[in-house]
Design an enzyme around this catalytic site. Structure first.
Site, PDB file in Angstrom:
ATOM      1  N   GLU A 191      -7.746  13.021  -5.248  1.00 50.49           N
ATOM      2  CA  GLU A 191      -6.774  13.979  -4.757  1.00 50.49           C
ATOM      3  C   GLU A 191      -6.002  13.383  -3.596  1.00 50.49           C
ATOM      4  OE1 GLU A 191      -8.439  18.021  -3.973  1.00 50.49           O
ATOM      5  OE2 GLU A 191     -10.288  16.927  -4.341  1.00 50.49           O
ATOM      6  N   GLU A 228       0.924   4.040  -3.018  1.00 49.22           N
ATOM      7  CA  GLU A 228       0.433   5.380  -2.740  1.00 49.22           C
ATOM      8  C   GLU A 228       1.498   6.459  -2.917  1.00 49.22           C
ATOM      9  OE1 GLU A 228      -2.563   7.559  -2.613  1.00 49.22           O
ATOM     10  OE2 GLU A 228      -2.791   5.415  -2.284  1.00 49.22           O
ATOM     11  N   GLU A 235       0.829  -1.209   0.000  1.00 53.57           N
ATOM     12  CA  GLU A 235       0.000   0.000   0.000  1.00 53.57           C
ATOM     13  C   GLU A 235       0.863   1.259   0.000  1.00 53.57           C
ATOM     14  OE1 GLU A 235      -3.148   0.543  -0.351  1.00 53.57           O
ATOM     15  OE2 GLU A 235      -3.493  -1.606  -0.639  1.00 53.57           O
TER      16      GLU A 235
END
Lengths: 256, 256
Positions: free
Chosen positions: B131, B82, B78
């Site tokens: 966003e 990200e 993750e």
DNA sequence: CCAAAAGTGTTATGTCTACACCCATGA
DNA sequence: TCATGGGTGTAGACATAACACTTTTGG
């Protein structure tokens, strides 16, 4: 978060009306490391497994989380079922374990909880042939005793947590009863940290009503006489931390 | 343990050849609280949710654990997805969350991880409309900003953990680069603990090659001149703890 | 009054804090 | 040479550790 983001793994993005069962399913359990002080040693409650896998091996108690309860509630339920004590506030979560092969049968993620009791009741009789035993944690930490699943690692993490919490929380008072002598309280630190503490200096560290409140009662002295010890109860300051700082075994500051 | 004991809930005992799917199934996710120091404040990386539930709300990044990976591996995946950084050793697990209603759609247990980065890369462009933003954690802690799911609580726990680890581990060096000035390192403690530290005393606390090793290089001074700061790299002692003890805001020892 | 354990005093040593002061450098 | 931070000295307050000593009780 609880949904995959669409930013970097669009293939994992569920459609708006997706089926929740399309995602990998796990069993979730809660394991409780029940610690107590016995014979001036830190000991852990183990139960002997009655079925496969690891039949006959020692393990820490635990069980499945139910969909309708929180993790904390599941741990409290396990603690009550295993010991009969209803002490949810004594439970502290300390880790989660989810290695794919930690259970040979299925994918299980378990959450570790720690409970410190002043007395561990004897095993409830008549329920089953399973045994329960208190075992010194040292036997597990140094590998003399092996446990089922990855429970050795879980116990190790729990003990690390206890050593830390003794410094930064009021955990020490959970090892002793509602009223206690300073010698009892001191032996908690000595057993958990594995150090010797000067009784005189220890007394000064916890002096003051914020830490210890005299009850006015005394203990019975030992068989050979001796001055009876004063009994205290825990003061309010334990809610925000502990009075002692853990001795740093090595001085990490380099000379000069 | 990972199987129910038969001692106190015999009705939950699986038969020897039971079907694993007979037990409650949960989705398991991993949420990563990515923290960094920006403008002398502790900030957290949030992403805006693109779908229901909590559409449009801010949340911390996360995703489902796969059955073939460990929790640590899921968190590392993750983090990479990200931010693009591959820094598994920076990840620290700090809690598990499994309240039945924490996700309105299904039963989800999530494991919280903490990652401290010295620089958070700008959001990867062109993947999606979602966003990403860095937000001061103070806005979340004091309730000025709300998050999706129970992510406010998760961020709060992560920040508590950072404050603790700053004292008992070498976490402070993860906030700064490979080489850093003492002012930079000091500002880490000041921002995370919310205290002011005397520069002279701070220097003495970390003095010695065990903590800081001079690189021989210097920074460029500011626009108005000033002595350039020496650049250091982290020494070996950080692996076993930190040089500073957290200031106890209140003196818990009662007077006399 | 003796043994045993609680509890107190004393002193040396170490650590934290505040703050005055000096130093190195670029503009 | 001046402004600006980096870096050093020092003294008091405070905390820690070691250990000799006194007190309190039951036998």
């Amino acid at each position: 978060m609880t949904l995959p983001t669409t930013r970097h793994q669009p293939d994992a993005t569920p459609p708006p009306g997706y089926d929740p069962r399309a995602f990998p399913a796990f069993a979730v359990t809660v394991d409780v490391v029940i610690l107590t002080l016995r014979d001036a040693r830190l000991q852990v409650l183990l139960i002997r497994r009655g079925g496969a896998p690891f039949e006959g091996a020692w393990a820490i108690p635990g069980g499945f989380k139910r969909p309708t309860e929180t993790l904390d509630e599941a741990a409290a339920r396990e603690l009550t079922e295993e010991t009969g004590v209803d002490a949810a506030p004594l439970l502290r979560q300390f880790g989660a374990y989810g290695d794919p092969d930690r259970d040979p049968r299925m994918n299980v993620v378990t959450v570790g909880y720690l409970a410190v009791l002043r007395d561990v009741p004897p095993p409830v009789a008549g329920t089953d042939a399973a045994e329960a035993a208190l075992v010194p944690v040292a036997e597990i930490l140094d590998g003399r005793r092996t446990l089922a699943f990855d429970h050795e690692r879980i116990v190790r993490d729990a003990v690390d947590r206890v050593r830390l919490e003794l410094e930064v929380s009021g955990l020490a008072t959970e090892f002793v009863g509602d009223s206690f002598t300073l010698a009892e309280l001191r032996s908690v630190y000595e057993a958990v940290w594995g150090v010797h503490l000067d009784a005189a200096n220890f007394r000064r560290s916890v002096a003051g009503d914020a830490w210890i409140v005299p009850t006015g009662h005394r203990t019975r002295p030992g068989p050979n006489g001796g001055r009876p010890a004063e009994l205290y109860r825990a003061g309010a300051a334990w809610r925000t931390g502990g009075p002692l700082r853990s001795p740093r075994t090595i001085d990490r500051r380099s000379p000069t």
